[in-house]
Structures are given as structure tokens and as C-alpha cells.
Design an enzyme around this catalytic site. Structure first.
Site, PDB file in Angstrom:
ATOM      1  N   GLU A   1      -4.326   6.995  -5.718  1.00  0.00           N
ATOM      2  CA  GLU A   1      -4.372   6.277  -6.991  1.00  0.00           C
ATOM      3  C   GLU A   1      -5.649   6.644  -7.746  1.00  0.00           C
ATOM      4  OE1 GLU A   1      -3.948   2.122  -6.048  1.00  0.00           O
ATOM      5  OE2 GLU A   1      -1.880   2.373  -5.343  1.00  0.00           O
TER       6      GLU A   1
ATOM      7  N   HIS B   1      -0.663  -0.417  -9.783  1.00  0.00           N
ATOM      8  CA  HIS B   1      -1.284  -1.360  -8.835  1.00  0.00           C
ATOM      9  C   HIS B   1      -1.739  -2.619  -9.572  1.00  0.00           C
ATOM     10  CE1 HIS B   1      -3.468  -1.417  -4.697  1.00  0.00           C
ATOM     11  NE2 HIS B   1      -3.093  -2.636  -5.048  1.00  0.00           N
TER      12      HIS B   1
ATOM     13  N   ARG C   1       0.839  -1.184   0.000  1.00  0.00           N
ATOM     14  CA  ARG C   1       0.000   0.000   0.000  1.00  0.00           C
ATOM     15  C   ARG C   1       0.886   1.250   0.000  1.00  0.00           C
ATOM     16  NH1 ARG C   1      -3.105  -3.210  -1.284  1.00  0.00           N
ATOM     17  NH2 ARG C   1      -5.213  -3.656  -0.497  1.00  0.00           N
TER      18      ARG C   1
END
Length: 314
Positions: free
Chosen positions: A263, A280, A234
Site C-alpha cells: 500500500e 484502506h 490485511r
């Protein structure tokens, strides 16, 4: 029941069977969120739903309150830090996740980032495509000292792979599995020592308020000037401003970052030449998404039939 799926675009494309199966249980609506979503729009979208299935969108108390019919929240993946599961519990709303199904995908990806950063692969690829041919020197990861922050499923999968590179493997984690460490030839050490001694550091621990910005000016000062930092967990685990300064001033060698504090990211950090930045995608394989979808559908079916849910987190 009305279900709202807030998943990455590619997840739906990779596993259309999930929505087909969900449609047998009720109304399944999809909200694509790769480019982010404004909170006011999100409130409107959840206003009449019974179930939320979410990947990375933040489901906080405000969103939960905007969904008066909400009876169940499912995290489509393992890390559930984007869901206020404590508030959901207070409201009587169960929250589940889908643990362990993307472990191998993420562990593979960690090594991809390590090798790419150590050997400047993406930079050389860009140069070749712009008709520029130039040798550059990199570093081997073979025989190096690897520090793993977080020794859960992914940390153990990384350790298994590291053995093939003849690495010295050290780990830091609050929950120490000594049996697995012995089996995988892993040594536990304190966090400061891990930062000081590692050639490569992989962060694969859950985010919580006790470890937020664990990579900060103080820990970055401990690292070797050639060290490579990999984050597959994260973005909130890293002080992005501090890491940006460390990389710009060559206080550490490079970073491979699959996750960011916000994000989609607009951070300066992602654009640095000694950063490998990806959106991601560590767990984004056809195999992993199929496995996650199968477990997710099983729990949706159990919920629809009034059965006990698996993988409760609250």
C-alpha cells in the site's frame, strides 16, 4: 519527549486535537505517509525520536535500530502486524495498540463493500457519469449464507448486522467464543467448508505467518462461481496473483478489497472491473478516529508520567 506521528493524512485532519494534546507532553512531529515513504528517509526521520505513533508504515528491526533513543512504539489502531514487536521487546521497547475503537466503522464498511459488489453500484455510477444508461442484474445479500473469517470484535459486529439481513451466519476462527456465537446465532465451521458453502465471505482476522495467503489457488477453487470475497483486514491474507486470475476468469463473482499486500497498491487486481478497491479506509470515520485518538493520548500521557501502559502487545 520527542514524538513522531506517522498517520494517514485524513486522520490528522479529522482529529487535530490529538496533536494539540500531544504537544503538551513534548515535541510532536508529523510525517504524512499516505503515498508511502522510502526506508532511508524513514531511518532519518526516526533517528532522534523517543516515541513512534504509527498507523500502517512498517516498523521493522532495521527501523528500530535506526532510532537509538526509541523508548515506546504505539500502533494507532488495533492490528500490529506492521511492527516487529518481538524485536522491540528484545530491545526493551514496549509496544501498545488501540484495540476495539474502530470496530463499528469497519463492520459498517464490510456491508458497504458487500452491497456495492453484489449490485455493481460503483460501476453503474461511473456509467451514469459518462452518460451511459444501462440496466444490469445483481444479487441480493438478504437471506444469503455469510462466512466470517475471524470472530473477534469486528467479526461479532458483522454478525450483529447480518441478522438484520436474515443471513445464515457461519464463522471460522482459532479463538471460538461460543457464548457470543450462541447469542448471535453463529455456527462455527472448518475453513474449507466455509469457502465451499458461503455466498459471501468476509475476512476480518489478524495477519500472521500461519495464515498468510490463506486465500490461494486451493481455497479459491472451493468457492462458488457467484461468491463475493471481502477483505477488510490485511492484504497479506490473500495471494493477489491467484485472486486476480480467479476474477479474470470468472471463477468467483466479485471482490471488495479495502487492503492490499503493498500500500499504496499498483496491482492489476485493483483495476479489475469485478473488484471494488478502496485505500484502506474501513476504519476511517470521524467517530472512530476520535475514539482512537482519545485512547492513544491517554497512553502517551501515562508513558510521559512513568505509569503502566495499557494495551501492551509485547
Amino acid at each position: 519527549m520527542k514524538m513522531l506521528f506517522m498517520l494517514r493524512d485524513a486522520f490528522i485532519e479529522a482529529n487535530p486535537k490529538l496533536l494539540e494534546n500531544a504537544g503538551t507532553l513534548g515535541e510532536a512531529k508529523v510525517l504524512f505517509t499516505d503515498q508511502g515513504i522510502a526506508k532511508e528517509q524513514l531511518k532519518r526521520e526516526v533517528a532522534d525520536v523517543d516515541v513512534i505513533v504509527v498507523a500502517v508504515v512498517k516498523i521493522d528491526s532495521e527501523i528500530i535500530d535506526a532510532a537509538p533513543n526509541l523508548k515506546y512504539i504505539m500502533k494507532f489502531g488495533s492490528g500490529f502486524d506492521n511492527i516487529d514487536h518481538i524485536y522491540a521487546r528484545e530491545k526493551g521497547i514496549p509496544v501498545t495498540n488501540v484495540p476495539g475503537q474502530n470496530t463499528e466503522a469497519v463492520a459498517d464498511y464490510a456491508f458497504g463493500l458487500m452491497i456495492t459488489a453484489a449490485r455493481h453500484i460503483t460501476r453503474k455510477d461511473r456509467e451514469i457519469k459518462s452518460s451511459h444508461w444501462e440496466l444490469s442484474m445483481g444479487h441480493e445479500i438478504f437471506n444469503k449464507r455469510l462466512g466470517i473469517i475471524g470472530f473477534g470484535n469486528i467479526g461479532k459486529a458483522i454478525a450483529r448486522r447480518a441478522a438484520g439481513f436474515n443471513m445464515e451466519i457461519n464463522a471460522y476462527g482459532n479463538h471460538k467464543d461460543y457464548d457470543a456465537a450462541t447469542r448471535l446465532n453463529v455456527n462455527f465451521m472448518e475453513l474449507d467448508e466455509l469457502f465451499q458453502t458461503s455466498d459471501l465471505i468476509i475476512i476480518c482476522t489478524n495477519l500472521n505467518e500461519t495464515n498468510r495467503k490463506m486465500v490461494n489457488p486451493d481455497t479459491l477453487k472451493l468457492m462458488k462461481p457467484t461468491a463475493i470475497l471481502i477483505n477488510i483486514s490485511r492484504g497479506g491474507l490473500i495471494d493477489e496473483e491467484a485472486l486476480t486470475e480467479a476474477l479474470k476468469n470468472n471463477r468467483i463473482g466479485a471482490a471488495g478489497l479495502d487492503v492490499f499486500a503493498e500500500e499504496p497498491t499498483k496491482s492489476e487486481l485493483a483495476g479489475l472491473p469485478n473488484v471494488i478497491a478502496t485505500p484502506h479506509i474501513g476504519g476511517a470515520t470521524y467517530e472512530a478516529i476520535t475514539r482512537i485518538g482519545d485512547v492513544a493520548f491517554e497512553n502517551l500521557k501515562r508513558f510521559g508520567e512513568g505509569m503502566e501502559l495499557k494495551h501492551l502487545v509485547n
